[in-house]
Enzyme design. Sequence first.
Site, mmCIF file in Angstrom:
data_model
loop_
_atom_site.group_PDB
_atom_site.id
_atom_site.type_symbol
_atom_site.label_atom_id
_atom_site.label_comp_id
_atom_site.label_asym_id
_atom_site.label_seq_id
_atom_site.Cartn_x
_atom_site.Cartn_y
_atom_site.Cartn_z
ATOM 1 N N TYR A 149 -0.690 8.626 -2.412
ATOM 2 C CA TYR A 149 -0.627 8.421 -3.856
ATOM 3 C C TYR A 149 -1.854 9.032 -4.557
ATOM 4 O O TYR A 149 -1.839 9.236 -5.753
ATOM 5 C CB TYR A 149 -0.637 6.918 -4.179
ATOM 6 C CG TYR A 149 0.682 6.185 -4.040
ATOM 7 C CD1 TYR A 149 1.767 6.739 -3.371
ATOM 8 C CD2 TYR A 149 0.818 4.910 -4.598
ATOM 9 C CE1 TYR A 149 2.962 6.028 -3.256
ATOM 10 C CE2 TYR A 149 2.016 4.207 -4.495
ATOM 11 C CZ TYR A 149 3.079 4.758 -3.814
ATOM 12 O OH TYR A 149 4.253 4.051 -3.711
ATOM 13 N N CYS A 159 -11.267 2.993 -1.046
ATOM 14 C CA CYS A 159 -9.935 3.412 -0.606
ATOM 15 C C CYS A 159 -9.686 2.696 0.706
ATOM 16 O O CYS A 159 -10.564 2.659 1.577
ATOM 17 C CB CYS A 159 -9.892 4.924 -0.398
ATOM 18 S SG CYS A 159 -8.376 5.472 0.421
ATOM 19 N N THR A 160 -8.493 2.114 0.825
ATOM 20 C CA THR A 160 -8.252 1.236 1.969
ATOM 21 C C THR A 160 -8.129 1.998 3.297
ATOM 22 O O THR A 160 -8.119 1.381 4.357
ATOM 23 C CB THR A 160 -6.998 0.378 1.716
ATOM 24 O OG1 THR A 160 -5.900 1.237 1.368
ATOM 25 C CG2 THR A 160 -7.242 -0.593 0.587
ATOM 26 N N HIS A 161 -8.046 3.320 3.240
ATOM 27 C CA HIS A 161 -8.055 4.124 4.476
ATOM 28 C C HIS A 161 -9.464 4.276 5.050
ATOM 29 O O HIS A 161 -9.629 4.523 6.242
ATOM 30 C CB HIS A 161 -7.541 5.535 4.216
ATOM 31 C CG HIS A 161 -6.057 5.655 4.178
ATOM 32 N ND1 HIS A 161 -5.287 5.077 3.202
ATOM 33 C CD2 HIS A 161 -5.199 6.298 5.004
ATOM 34 C CE1 HIS A 161 -4.015 5.376 3.425
ATOM 35 N NE2 HIS A 161 -3.939 6.114 4.515
ATOM 36 N N ASP A 181 0.861 -1.197 0.000
ATOM 37 C CA ASP A 181 0.000 0.000 0.000
ATOM 38 C C ASP A 181 0.892 1.240 0.000
ATOM 39 O O ASP A 181 2.067 1.168 0.375
ATOM 40 C CB ASP A 181 -0.911 0.018 1.238
ATOM 41 C CG ASP A 181 -1.860 1.220 1.222
ATOM 42 O OD1 ASP A 181 -2.591 1.383 0.227
ATOM 43 O OD2 ASP A 181 -1.853 2.012 2.181
ATOM 44 N N SER A 182 0.295 2.362 -0.383
ATOM 45 C CA SER A 182 1.038 3.622 -0.341
ATOM 46 C C SER A 182 1.440 3.967 1.095
ATOM 47 O O SER A 182 2.404 4.689 1.307
ATOM 48 C CB SER A 182 0.163 4.739 -0.914
ATOM 49 O OG SER A 182 -1.037 4.829 -0.172
ATOM 50 N N CYS A 222 -4.138 -1.303 -2.365
ATOM 51 C CA CYS A 222 -4.299 0.144 -2.514
ATOM 52 C C CYS A 222 -5.110 0.345 -3.784
ATOM 53 O O CYS A 222 -4.722 -0.145 -4.853
ATOM 54 C CB CYS A 222 -2.922 0.787 -2.652
ATOM 55 S SG CYS A 222 -2.939 2.538 -3.045
ATOM 56 N N THR A 270 -5.661 3.125 -5.407
ATOM 57 C CA THR A 270 -5.016 4.036 -6.343
ATOM 58 C C THR A 270 -3.985 3.274 -7.178
ATOM 59 O O THR A 270 -3.928 3.424 -8.406
ATOM 60 C CB THR A 270 -4.357 5.201 -5.573
ATOM 61 O OG1 THR A 270 -5.326 5.741 -4.671
ATOM 62 C CG2 THR A 270 -3.881 6.277 -6.504
ATOM 63 N N GLU A 307 -4.889 9.796 8.375
ATOM 64 C CA GLU A 307 -3.434 9.778 8.626
ATOM 65 C C GLU A 307 -3.056 10.711 9.782
ATOM 66 O O GLU A 307 -2.017 10.543 10.389
ATOM 67 C CB GLU A 307 -2.676 10.165 7.347
ATOM 68 C CG GLU A 307 -2.905 9.171 6.229
ATOM 69 C CD GLU A 307 -1.657 8.422 5.789
ATOM 70 O OE1 GLU A 307 -0.559 8.954 5.938
ATOM 71 O OE2 GLU A 307 -1.806 7.285 5.286
HETATM 72 N N1 DGL Z 1 -4.743 3.558 0.370
HETATM 73 C C1 DGL Z 1 -4.910 4.313 -0.842
HETATM 74 C C2 DGL Z 1 -6.065 3.760 -1.672
HETATM 75 O O1 DGL Z 1 -6.665 2.734 -1.347
HETATM 76 C C3 DGL Z 1 -5.154 5.778 -0.617
HETATM 77 C C4 DGL Z 1 -4.102 6.505 0.122
HETATM 78 C C5 DGL Z 1 -3.279 7.387 -0.752
HETATM 79 O O2 DGL Z 1 -3.789 8.359 -1.323
HETATM 80 O O3 DGL Z 1 -2.101 7.089 -0.836
HETATM 81 O O4 DGL Z 1 -6.400 4.349 -2.683
#
Ligand code: DGL
Length: 272
Positions: A39, A189-191, A7-8, A70, A72, A155
Site C-alpha cells: 500500500y 512501518c510494521t514490516h 494490514d496490507s 498498518c 500507511t 517481502e
Molecule cells: N505494513 C505497511 C505499513 O505499516 C507497509 C507495507 C505496505 O507498503 O503495504 O505501512
Amino acid sequence: MSIGIFDSGYGGLTILKEIRKRLPEYDYIYLGDNARAPYGSRSFDIVYDFTLQAVKELFARGCHLVILACNTASAKALRSIQQNDLPAIDPARRVLGVIRPTVEALPSMSKSGHIGLFGTPGTVASHSYDMELTKMNPEMTLTEQACPMWVPLVENNEASSPGADYFVKKYIDMLLEADPSIDTVVLGCTHYPILMPKIREHVPAEINVVAQGNLVAESLADYLRRHPEMECRCEKNASIQYLTTESPEKFDALASLFIGEKVISSRVNLPN
Ligand code: DGL
C-alpha cells in the site's frame, strides 16, 4: 466477537505477535490484503477504499473492534473511516490505528526531543506522525525518511542477506544527516521490525530504535480497560484465524517467518 487486525500484507503480524503476547486470552482475526500489497506507494483514495473494504469484511465476520496494524492505512484511511464511515455503519464499533499509540510513547524516550521516522513513501507524504507529535508536543521535532526499498526486502525474504545492508544504511545515513540531534528513531512501518538486526547494526548505539508492536499492544490493553462495554463483547478462547486475499500457501510460508509459529490461513475476496 473477535478483535480484527488488518494490514496490507504481512507487516501487521509483527503487531499481532505483540498483542497476543500481551493479551493472549482474546479471539483474533488477522486479515492481510496481500493480493493488493504494498500500500506504501498507493494514493490516498486507493488506500482508503481498500482499507474500508477490509474493515467492512472484518465487521461482517463479527469484529466490533478493528486495529489497523498498518501505518500507511492508519495515516491515509483511519480518520475518514472514524469520522465519516463508522457513524453510518455502526457507531458502537471501533477502528483504531498504530500512529497515536506510538507517538504517545515518544516524549518519555527522547532527551533531545529530536525524533527520526522511517516509513513508507505514503506514510511520510501524509505527515501524520509529524501532525500527531507536534500537536501533543510542540517543542519536539520530527524528521521523516521514506524507505521505499525496505518493504520489498522483507517481502522477498532478503532481510538478513548481505545485499540488504546497502539500502538499510542508505536511509539511516540520509536521516541522521538531515538531523544529527536525533536520539530516537521510530520504525513507522510494521514490516521494519523484521529488519531490526540490520537497522541496529547501522544506527549508532546511543540512539534508541523504537518498534511499535509492544506500544500498540499496551495501548490496546489500556483501551479495553477503559472501555468495559467493548471488552465484555470480546470473546476469550485464545483463538486466531488468518485471512489473506492472496494464495493461502504463499501467505502461510512467509507469515510463519513474521510471527514465529505455524500459520494456516484461508482465502478471502474483498468486495469492491
Ligand atoms: N505494513 C505497511 C505499513 O505499516 C507497509 C507495507 C505496505 O507498503 O503495504 O505501512
